[in-house]
Design an enzyme around this catalytic site. Sequence first.
Site, PDB file in Angstrom:
ATOM      1  N   SER A  78       0.968  -1.298   0.020  1.00  0.00           N
ATOM      2  CA  SER A  78      -0.030   0.096   0.218  1.00  0.00           C
ATOM      3  C   SER A  78       0.920   1.351  -0.173  1.00  0.00           C
ATOM      4  O   SER A  78       0.302   2.303  -0.440  1.00  0.00           O
ATOM      5  CB  SER A  78      -0.937   0.154   1.105  1.00  0.00           C
ATOM      6  N   LYS A 109       0.968   4.306   6.706  1.00  0.00           N
ATOM      7  CA  LYS A 109       0.176   5.235   5.688  1.00  0.00           C
ATOM      8  C   LYS A 109       0.897   6.567   5.953  1.00  0.00           C
ATOM      9  O   LYS A 109       1.728   6.936   6.857  1.00  0.00           O
ATOM     10  CB  LYS A 109      -1.180   5.253   6.014  1.00  0.00           C
TER      11      LYS A 109
END
Lengths: 420, 140
Positions: free
Chosen positions: B61, B98
């Site tokens: 991700s 993230k």
Amino acid sequence: MYALVDCNNFYASCERVFQPALEGRPVIVLSNNDGCVVARSQEAKDVGIAMGEPFFKCRERIRRHRIAVRSSNYTLYEDMSRRVVQTIMRFIPDVEIYSIDEVFLDLDPLVGRDLEALCRTTRATVRQWTGIPVSVGIAPTKTLAKLANRIAKKTPGTDGVYWFPAGEAEQARVLKSVAIEDVWGIGRRWSARLHALGVRTALDLSRMPASEVRRGFNIVAMHTALELRGVPCQELEDDPQLRQTLVRSRSFGRMVSSWPELSEAIASHAIRAAEKLRHENARAGHLSVFVHTNRFREDLPQYGGSGSCELLPATSTTPVILSKALEIGQRLWRSGFQYKKAGVMLSEITRGPVQAGLFEQRDEQRDDRLMGTMDRINRKMGSGTLRPAASSFKPQRWAMAQDHRSPRYTTRWDELPRTR
Amino acid sequence: MKTPARPATQTTAIARPLLASRVEAGFPSPADDYVERTLDLNEELITHPAATFFLRAGGRSMLGAGIHDGDLLVVDRSKTPETGMVVVAVVDGEFTVKRLTRGPDGPTLTAEHRGYPPIPIGPDTEVTIWGVVTWVLHRP
């Protein structure tokens, strides 16, 4: 002025830092060998898991309350403990590491500053940096700091920091709320006798004449009574040199009965104890070894023994300590018993250069060089790369049972926490 | 029982000499005077040892930020997370990496690869920031 910083439910808190899913869930940590409960999260305390309770007795409650069970992971706890102390020392440099989860602080050098604000900042920073929640008790003596810490932990309004009050009436109210068996240093041994004398709370003990405490008990109890009155009798012991004994022992993962197995365990403890001595630049003058069977297995024959010898001159040399430990162990071993635990204790520990003994035969300098080389290789190549032939090269069958141990998140490259 | 304080040091196995000359008997090298210290990677990578943890990255991700599966993350918990920083967050009890961004509804965890929806951080979400990623170590 002293402070005691105590990590809340330390082992359970360490587990949670790296397994956030445990947050809000009851967590218990088991002793060496998964024998009994040695740490509980607040939620586990709330559903009635007692300290020291045997694991097998709580299985039903564990299922019912979905309690998370962990074997003790001392590698992780030691590393987290070190981080907590390092963080505290940025704010308050004079510390005594009292146990893996408790640190005494000397606040006197910081007098003139807002000590309570400083303690609150320290607490918040430890929480942020390490993830470990702590409570702080502040008071004029160590005994009172310990007591204040209890209050900080148990009283919601304190927000984790409690300053023992200055006013006499207020002090009496607080001391009265603490049962005598909960006073630091009193314990069960003396509380029964104190109860018989009508001494039931910390306040009662603080009001007993010091001479009477000394006569009826001993000087340690008298210091405790004085410290409850705010008279400091104990300073910080910030010097590791004051350490008097070094113990290496462990329960076996399963019981062992043969001499080869028992001797391997004793050898391994002796080697690690000697290594630790050298790490602290220390030498020991006395060695003892102990073995015992499982006293909870009443169906099995019971035996326990210990033996000791002088080490003259004081030494930290592995071959000397190892051969003497094995000699003692051999004298202790009896066939026909199932052994549960063995250990080695070194005492009369000294630092600095040794006095050359009259009957000294070994070349201590040569020993030191040899041992230094062995330690360096073991540090570089992994513990146990080089070791005397008496300790086993086979995977040790007596190693601990640790069926629920979490990874050593902070000390092993192959056990790091993973992100998803 | 009292445990001795251990010195708060951190050592590394990777130390490179800054300058080194071969030892040749009888000819002291003038360069020897300059050998003072070795380079310690910890000095460069770790500002707050007590607050720094290593984590292993998983998944794809954050490929856009140069974080590959299996990379080593240096995470500093002493840093206050700010918009634009790469962070380790806890979402549903699991660690995730993230970028912390400011979305239309406030702070948001944003992936840097297609197909990963943004995760809003709000009072009614179970999302917390665990630490700030200060370095990514990637094997080329």
